[in-house]
Design a protein around this motif. Sequence first.
Motif, PDB file in Angstrom:
ATOM      1  N   THR A  65       0.845  -1.194   0.000  1.00 26.90           N
ATOM      2  CA  THR A  65       0.000   0.000   0.000  1.00 26.90           C
ATOM      3  C   THR A  65       0.881   1.245   0.000  1.00 26.90           C
ATOM      4  OG1 THR A  65      -1.788  -1.110   1.174  1.00 26.90           O
ATOM      5  CG2 THR A  65      -1.720   1.286   1.335  1.00 26.90           C
ATOM      6  N   PRO A  66       0.648   2.195  -0.916  1.00 27.26           N
ATOM      7  CA  PRO A  66       1.460   3.415  -0.926  1.00 27.26           C
ATOM      8  C   PRO A  66       1.100   4.326   0.238  1.00 27.26           C
ATOM      9  CG  PRO A  66      -0.301   3.588  -2.530  1.00 27.26           C
ATOM     10  CD  PRO A  66      -0.378   2.188  -1.980  1.00 27.26           C
ATOM     11  N   VAL A  67       2.061   5.142   0.660  1.00 22.86           N
ATOM     12  CA  VAL A  67       1.872   6.063   1.774  1.00 22.86           C
ATOM     13  C   VAL A  67       2.174   7.478   1.307  1.00 22.86           C
ATOM     14  CG1 VAL A  67       2.557   6.672   4.132  1.00 22.86           C
ATOM     15  CG2 VAL A  67       2.529   4.273   3.425  1.00 22.86           C
ATOM     16  N   PHE A  68       1.233   8.382   1.564  1.00 21.41           N
ATOM     17  CA  PHE A  68       1.351   9.790   1.177  1.00 21.41           C
ATOM     18  C   PHE A  68       1.464  10.622   2.438  1.00 21.41           C
ATOM     19  CE2 PHE A  68      -0.797  13.858   0.068  1.00 21.41           C
ATOM     20  CZ  PHE A  68       0.041  14.279  -0.954  1.00 21.41           C
ATOM     21  N   GLU A  69       2.488  11.480   2.531  1.00 23.29           N
ATOM     22  CA  GLU A  69       2.711  12.254   3.745  1.00 23.29           C
ATOM     23  C   GLU A  69       2.560  13.752   3.563  1.00 23.29           C
ATOM     24  OE1 GLU A  69       6.517  11.213   5.337  1.00 23.29           O
ATOM     25  OE2 GLU A  69       5.713   9.458   6.382  1.00 23.29           O
ATOM     26  N   ARG A  70       2.807  14.278   2.385  1.00 22.16           N
ATOM     27  CA  ARG A  70       2.684  15.710   2.161  1.00 22.16           C
ATOM     28  C   ARG A  70       2.723  15.971   0.662  1.00 22.16           C
ATOM     29  NH1 ARG A  70       6.170  19.747   3.834  1.00 22.16           N
ATOM     30  NH2 ARG A  70       5.781  20.617   1.781  1.00 22.16           N
ATOM     31  N   GLY A  71       2.297  17.170   0.290  1.00 26.20           N
ATOM     32  CA  GLY A  71       2.340  17.559  -1.101  1.00 26.20           C
ATOM     33  C   GLY A  71       3.698  18.129  -1.464  1.00 26.20           C
ATOM     34  N   PRO A  72       3.863  18.542  -2.704  1.00 26.14           N
ATOM     35  CA  PRO A  72       5.138  19.096  -3.143  1.00 26.14           C
ATOM     36  C   PRO A  72       5.379  20.477  -2.546  1.00 26.14           C
ATOM     37  CG  PRO A  72       3.506  19.296  -4.882  1.00 26.14           C
ATOM     38  CD  PRO A  72       2.860  18.490  -3.790  1.00 26.14           C
ATOM     39  N   ALA A  73       6.628  20.759  -2.220  1.00 27.87           N
ATOM     40  CA  ALA A  73       6.986  22.064  -1.659  1.00 27.87           C
ATOM     41  C   ALA A  73       7.179  23.052  -2.809  1.00 27.87           C
ATOM     42  CB  ALA A  73       8.249  21.954  -0.816  1.00 27.87           C
ATOM     43  N   THR A  74       6.081  23.450  -3.411  1.00 26.86           N
ATOM     44  CA  THR A  74       6.119  24.333  -4.565  1.00 26.86           C
ATOM     45  C   THR A  74       5.822  25.761  -4.133  1.00 26.86           C
ATOM     46  OG1 THR A  74       3.765  24.023  -5.010  1.00 26.86           O
ATOM     47  CG2 THR A  74       5.294  22.456  -6.028  1.00 26.86           C
ATOM     48  N   ALA A  75       5.940  26.685  -5.092  1.00 28.22           N
ATOM     49  CA  ALA A  75       5.643  28.086  -4.795  1.00 28.22           C
ATOM     50  C   ALA A  75       4.167  28.295  -4.491  1.00 28.22           C
ATOM     51  CB  ALA A  75       6.065  28.961  -5.966  1.00 28.22           C
ATOM     52  N   ARG A 241       4.443  24.288   6.072  1.00 30.87           N
ATOM     53  CA  ARG A 241       5.222  24.695   4.917  1.00 30.87           C
ATOM     54  C   ARG A 241       4.357  24.466   3.676  1.00 30.87           C
ATOM     55  NH1 ARG A 241       7.470  26.006   8.775  1.00 30.87           N
ATOM     56  NH2 ARG A 241       9.657  25.821   9.399  1.00 30.87           N
ATOM     57  N   PRO A 242       4.710  25.040   2.533  1.00 27.19           N
ATOM     58  CA  PRO A 242       3.929  24.748   1.320  1.00 27.19           C
ATOM     59  C   PRO A 242       3.824  23.240   1.079  1.00 27.19           C
ATOM     60  CG  PRO A 242       5.406  26.576   0.912  1.00 27.19           C
ATOM     61  CD  PRO A 242       5.765  26.042   2.273  1.00 27.19           C
ATOM     62  N   GLY A 243       2.588  22.775   0.884  1.00 22.43           N
ATOM     63  CA  GLY A 243       2.345  21.352   0.679  1.00 22.43           C
ATOM     64  C   GLY A 243       2.128  20.557   1.948  1.00 22.43           C
ATOM     65  N   SER A 244       2.083  21.212   3.115  1.00 26.05           N
ATOM     66  CA  SER A 244       1.950  20.480   4.377  1.00 26.05           C
ATOM     67  C   SER A 244       0.589  19.804   4.518  1.00 26.05           C
ATOM     68  CB  SER A 244       2.167  21.421   5.570  1.00 26.05           C
ATOM     69  OG  SER A 244       3.534  21.602   5.838  1.00 26.05           O
ATOM     70  N   LEU A 245       0.605  18.739   5.293  1.00 21.91           N
ATOM     71  CA  LEU A 245      -0.596  17.984   5.617  1.00 21.91           C
ATOM     72  C   LEU A 245      -0.661  17.927   7.148  1.00 21.91           C
ATOM     73  CD1 LEU A 245      -1.589  14.736   3.709  1.00 21.91           C
ATOM     74  CD2 LEU A 245      -2.357  15.230   6.022  1.00 21.91           C
ATOM     75  N   VAL A 246      -1.674  18.557   7.717  1.00 25.04           N
ATOM     76  CA  VAL A 246      -1.793  18.738   9.169  1.00 25.04           C
ATOM     77  C   VAL A 246      -2.795  17.746   9.738  1.00 25.04           C
ATOM     78  CG1 VAL A 246      -2.285  20.390  11.015  1.00 25.04           C
ATOM     79  CG2 VAL A 246      -1.323  21.206   8.836  1.00 25.04           C
ATOM     80  N   VAL A 247      -2.430  17.093  10.836  1.00 22.94           N
ATOM     81  CA  VAL A 247      -3.359  16.194  11.519  1.00 22.94           C
ATOM     82  C   VAL A 247      -3.892  16.871  12.776  1.00 22.94           C
ATOM     83  CG1 VAL A 247      -1.495  14.998  12.755  1.00 22.94           C
ATOM     84  CG2 VAL A 247      -3.732  13.896  12.523  1.00 22.94           C
ATOM     85  N   LEU A 248      -5.222  16.965  12.845  1.00 23.56           N
ATOM     86  CA  LEU A 248      -5.950  17.487  14.002  1.00 23.56           C
ATOM     87  C   LEU A 248      -7.097  16.510  14.295  1.00 23.56           C
ATOM     88  CD1 LEU A 248      -5.879  21.200  12.836  1.00 23.56           C
ATOM     89  CD2 LEU A 248      -4.898  20.404  15.002  1.00 23.56           C
ATOM     90  N   HIS A 249      -7.999  16.895  15.174  1.00 23.68           N
ATOM     91  CA  HIS A 249      -9.028  15.947  15.596  1.00 23.68           C
ATOM     92  C   HIS A 249     -10.409  16.595  15.660  1.00 23.68           C
ATOM     93  CE1 HIS A 249      -5.208  14.263  16.972  1.00 23.68           C
ATOM     94  NE2 HIS A 249      -5.779  13.097  16.731  1.00 23.68           N
ATOM     95  N   CYS A 250     -11.417  15.764  15.482  1.00 27.10           N
ATOM     96  CA  CYS A 250     -12.811  16.208  15.514  1.00 27.10           C
ATOM     97  C   CYS A 250     -13.540  15.432  16.599  1.00 27.10           C
ATOM     98  CB  CYS A 250     -13.454  15.988  14.134  1.00 27.10           C
ATOM     99  SG  CYS A 250     -15.138  16.611  14.000  1.00 27.10           S
TER     100      CYS A 250
END
Length: 289
Positions: A65-75, A241-250
């Motif tokens: 299974t592939p794992v994705f952690e963040r997007g590209p650090a683009t402008a 940072r650009p492309g970040s993926l933040v974990v929070l809770h609901c």
Amino acid sequence: MIIYFPCVTTFVQKVSASVALCSALVGCGGSSGTRPAAPEEPPAVASLSPARLPPTMAPGPGGLTPVFERGPATADKTVALTFDADMTADQGPRAASGERFDNPALIDTLRRLKVDATVFMTGRWAEEYPDQARAIGNDPRFEVANHSYSHHAFKAPCYGLPALGRQGMAADVRRAFDAFRTVGVRNVVPYFRFPGGCYDDDALRALAAAKVTAVQWDVVGGDAFATDADAVAEQVLTGVRPGSLVVLHCTRSAAPVTEQAIRRVVPELRERGYRFVKVSELMAAARGT
């Protein structure tokens, strides 16, 4: 960033042990990416036309299974806020006695601030709060991803969570998708977040049958059991940072200040030029790089 052979370490950032523990216990590639075969897709996804299919990542070598952690650090300053709607399979009595595992005020604030977001929902949460699950899943501002049915660990030890056997992992994920379908949740994406963020190659191999892309994070919000909204906001604002993926809770009872923190995080990040996107948009950008 796309990872095909993750080790047992799952947290990307060096956070304090207490934050990592709280974060784990609760929650509310290349161009060669391919789509899962239709018969294996979650029911709410399988009916979509090809033009509307969410982006996924291709399996890694050996079918992991592939794992994705963040997007590209683009402008392009994009950030994905994600919220875990946690509830374990055995917490029904606590909910019946009045404990609130939901956080409707948080969802209302995201709507009011016009923030797109991804909610990683357990099947048990959807069953406990079907009206809320349906409202979130039918709102185009949100997409609903899978956080397992039971919120049991896919690798042991994992912060005291009860562990699933390897043979039951894919079935647990499918059971959550079935729960979404039963309560009428739409806007479902074939993404999965490991309870507690704990996994290893054995878990990735066992999960392959579920045909999902695993989604982790690069910024830990630290909102679980927190009582200081400003401290949570600072942790997010410092880490993004650009492309970040933040974990929070609901989850109102275990993450009581998340909504208050979001009221500070959103305008401050917008002042910095950030745009809020769903995980699917972040993943699409990563596939295009």
